[in-house]
Design a protein around this motif. Structure first.
Motif, mmCIF file in Angstrom:
data_model
loop_
_atom_site.group_PDB
_atom_site.id
_atom_site.type_symbol
_atom_site.label_atom_id
_atom_site.label_comp_id
_atom_site.label_asym_id
_atom_site.label_seq_id
_atom_site.Cartn_x
_atom_site.Cartn_y
_atom_site.Cartn_z
ATOM 1 N N THR A 6 0.842 -1.208 0.000
ATOM 2 C CA THR A 6 0.000 0.000 0.000
ATOM 3 C C THR A 6 0.867 1.244 0.000
ATOM 4 O OG1 THR A 6 -1.640 -1.197 1.269
ATOM 5 C CG2 THR A 6 -1.841 1.180 1.281
ATOM 6 N N TYR A 17 1.407 14.346 -7.385
ATOM 7 C CA TYR A 17 0.196 13.775 -6.780
ATOM 8 C C TYR A 17 -1.006 14.722 -6.913
ATOM 9 C CZ TYR A 17 -3.059 11.987 -3.364
ATOM 10 O OH TYR A 17 -4.198 11.516 -2.773
ATOM 11 N N CYS A 51 -3.641 11.557 5.194
ATOM 12 C CA CYS A 51 -3.628 12.975 4.777
ATOM 13 C C CYS A 51 -2.967 13.177 3.421
ATOM 14 C CB CYS A 51 -2.933 13.841 5.830
ATOM 15 S SG CYS A 51 -1.153 13.548 5.960
ATOM 16 N N TYR A 56 -6.221 18.572 2.228
ATOM 17 C CA TYR A 56 -7.359 18.871 3.110
ATOM 18 C C TYR A 56 -6.904 19.237 4.515
ATOM 19 C CZ TYR A 56 -9.790 17.101 -0.869
ATOM 20 O OH TYR A 56 -10.231 16.933 -2.154
ATOM 21 N N ASP A 71 -0.313 9.635 7.818
ATOM 22 C CA ASP A 71 -0.381 8.829 6.594
ATOM 23 C C ASP A 71 0.663 7.732 6.705
ATOM 24 O OD1 ASP A 71 -1.693 9.540 3.583
ATOM 25 O OD2 ASP A 71 0.008 8.151 3.536
ATOM 26 N N LEU A 72 0.523 6.734 5.821
ATOM 27 C CA LEU A 72 1.475 5.626 5.791
ATOM 28 C C LEU A 72 2.678 5.938 4.894
ATOM 29 C CD1 LEU A 72 1.397 2.708 6.940
ATOM 30 C CD2 LEU A 72 0.265 2.004 4.830
ATOM 31 N N CYS A 97 -3.490 3.757 9.596
ATOM 32 C CA CYS A 97 -4.820 4.108 10.123
ATOM 33 C C CYS A 97 -5.594 2.904 10.654
ATOM 34 C CB CYS A 97 -5.638 4.812 9.045
ATOM 35 S SG CYS A 97 -5.982 3.771 7.613
ATOM 36 N N VAL A 119 -9.006 1.304 1.366
ATOM 37 C CA VAL A 119 -8.371 0.392 2.333
ATOM 38 C C VAL A 119 -9.005 -0.993 2.251
ATOM 39 C CG1 VAL A 119 -7.648 2.216 3.936
ATOM 40 C CG2 VAL A 119 -9.853 1.073 4.290
HETATM 41 C C1 LIG Z 1 -6.453 8.551 -2.385
HETATM 42 S S1 LIG Z 1 -5.190 9.025 -1.307
HETATM 43 C C2 LIG Z 1 -5.968 10.400 -0.435
HETATM 44 C C3 LIG Z 1 -4.972 11.371 0.158
HETATM 45 C C4 LIG Z 1 -5.574 12.680 0.677
HETATM 46 N N1 LIG Z 1 -6.431 12.474 1.801
HETATM 47 C C5 LIG Z 1 -6.311 13.380 -0.430
HETATM 48 O O1 LIG Z 1 -7.539 13.336 -0.455
HETATM 49 O O2 LIG Z 1 -5.630 13.985 -1.279
HETATM 50 C C6 LIG Z 1 -5.137 7.752 -0.102
HETATM 51 C C7 LIG Z 1 -4.114 8.023 0.980
HETATM 52 O O3 LIG Z 1 -4.285 7.070 2.008
HETATM 53 C C8 LIG Z 1 -3.020 6.634 2.442
HETATM 54 N N2 LIG Z 1 -3.193 5.293 3.024
HETATM 55 C C9 LIG Z 1 -3.578 4.166 2.389
HETATM 56 N N3 LIG Z 1 -3.634 3.136 3.281
HETATM 57 C C10 LIG Z 1 -3.276 3.655 4.479
HETATM 58 C C11 LIG Z 1 -3.132 3.096 5.777
HETATM 59 N N4 LIG Z 1 -3.360 1.812 6.025
HETATM 60 N N5 LIG Z 1 -2.759 3.932 6.792
HETATM 61 C C12 LIG Z 1 -2.521 5.241 6.554
HETATM 62 N N6 LIG Z 1 -2.625 5.821 5.348
HETATM 63 C C13 LIG Z 1 -3.001 5.031 4.318
HETATM 64 C C14 LIG Z 1 -2.152 6.675 1.204
HETATM 65 O O4 LIG Z 1 -0.786 6.721 1.512
HETATM 66 C C15 LIG Z 1 -2.666 7.944 0.523
HETATM 67 O O5 LIG Z 1 -1.993 9.070 0.981
#
Ligand SMILES: C[S@@+](CC[C@H](N)C(=O)[O-])C[C@H]1O[C@@H](n2cnc3c(N)ncnc32)[C@H](O)[C@@H]1O
Length: 211
Positions: A6, A17, A51, A56, A71-72, A97, A119
């Protein structure tokens, strides 16, 4: 192992991005989400999950006493760090998360944008939100959906996605407000607001309270 996959997936394009996001879902929807966040009441101490580059985080920080943007992905967090630039209210930290380091029942609000639909275990994520929130705490979720999009717009968005990101992540869901609302109710939240944002492209916007 799964976390590594992920993290790798989302970490590929830190510098482009934001542009890719705007190209895929359109500026109109991104702006509408920000307008909606601007209408939120005071949210106290807030944790943001997923994030990304902090698009946001920047929008919601004024509604908080202080916040953790998490974030991861290290590379996306690095972009968020630059964007937020030592904001006195924001702590940026790496967290998964699905199982965070925050203590139980300690946080006033949790916010996540465009995370729950990517997720593997949305219910586990909601359980983690419930765990860290105080009783009466607020959960704000906004997340892209293709429910209610007309077929032609879905196809065009899918093509824009593939052009920008390649294959979608392994666990992509598309929630209606009812789908997400019943998962949140099941996790112990009372739904306060639930609607669909957007015109050609769409997002579910839903607010719940821990009861
Ligand atoms: C579609 S992006 C959205 C990012 C941001 N919130 C936005 O709307 O621009 C999904 C985000 O979730 C994070 N993510 C995915 N799985 C995660 C996890 N298990 N724990 C923390 N972050 C995670 C990814 O690294 C990525 O930054």
């Amino acid at each position: 192992m799964r976390n590594n996959i992920t993290e790798k997936y989302w970490s590929r394009f830190p510098d482009t991005y934001d542009k890719k996001m705007e190209y895929v879902v359109g500026k109109e929807l991104l702006d509408e989400i920000i307008q909606e966040l601007n209408r939120l009441p005071e949210l106290g101490e807030l944790v943001e999950f997923g994030c990304g580059t902090g698009i946001y985080t920047e929008a919601i920080v004024s509604k908080t006493e202080s916040m953790f943007a998490t974030d991861l992905s290290d590379s996306l967090l690095a972009v968020a760090r630059k964007r937020i630039d030592d904001h006195p209210k924001v702590t940026i930290q790496k967290e998964n998360c699905m199982a965070t380091s925050f203590p139980s029942e300690a946080i006033d609000s949790v916010f996540m944008a465009n995370l729950i639909h990517v997720v593997e275990g949305p219910s586990t994520l909601l359980e983690e939100c419930y765990r860290i929130l105080r009783k009466g705490g607020t959960l704000v979720i906004v997340t892209f959906t293709d429910k209610d999009m007309i077929l032609w717009e879905k196809i065009k968005m899918g093509l824009r996605f593939v052009k920008s990101w390649g294959k979608p992540p392994a666990h992509t869901h598309s929630f209606s407000p009812d789908d997400l609302g019943s998962m949140m109710t099941h996790a112990g939240f009372t739904i306060e607001t639930s609607k669909v944002l957007g015109n050609k492209t769409k997002a579910v916007y839903i607010i719940g309270q821990k009861t």
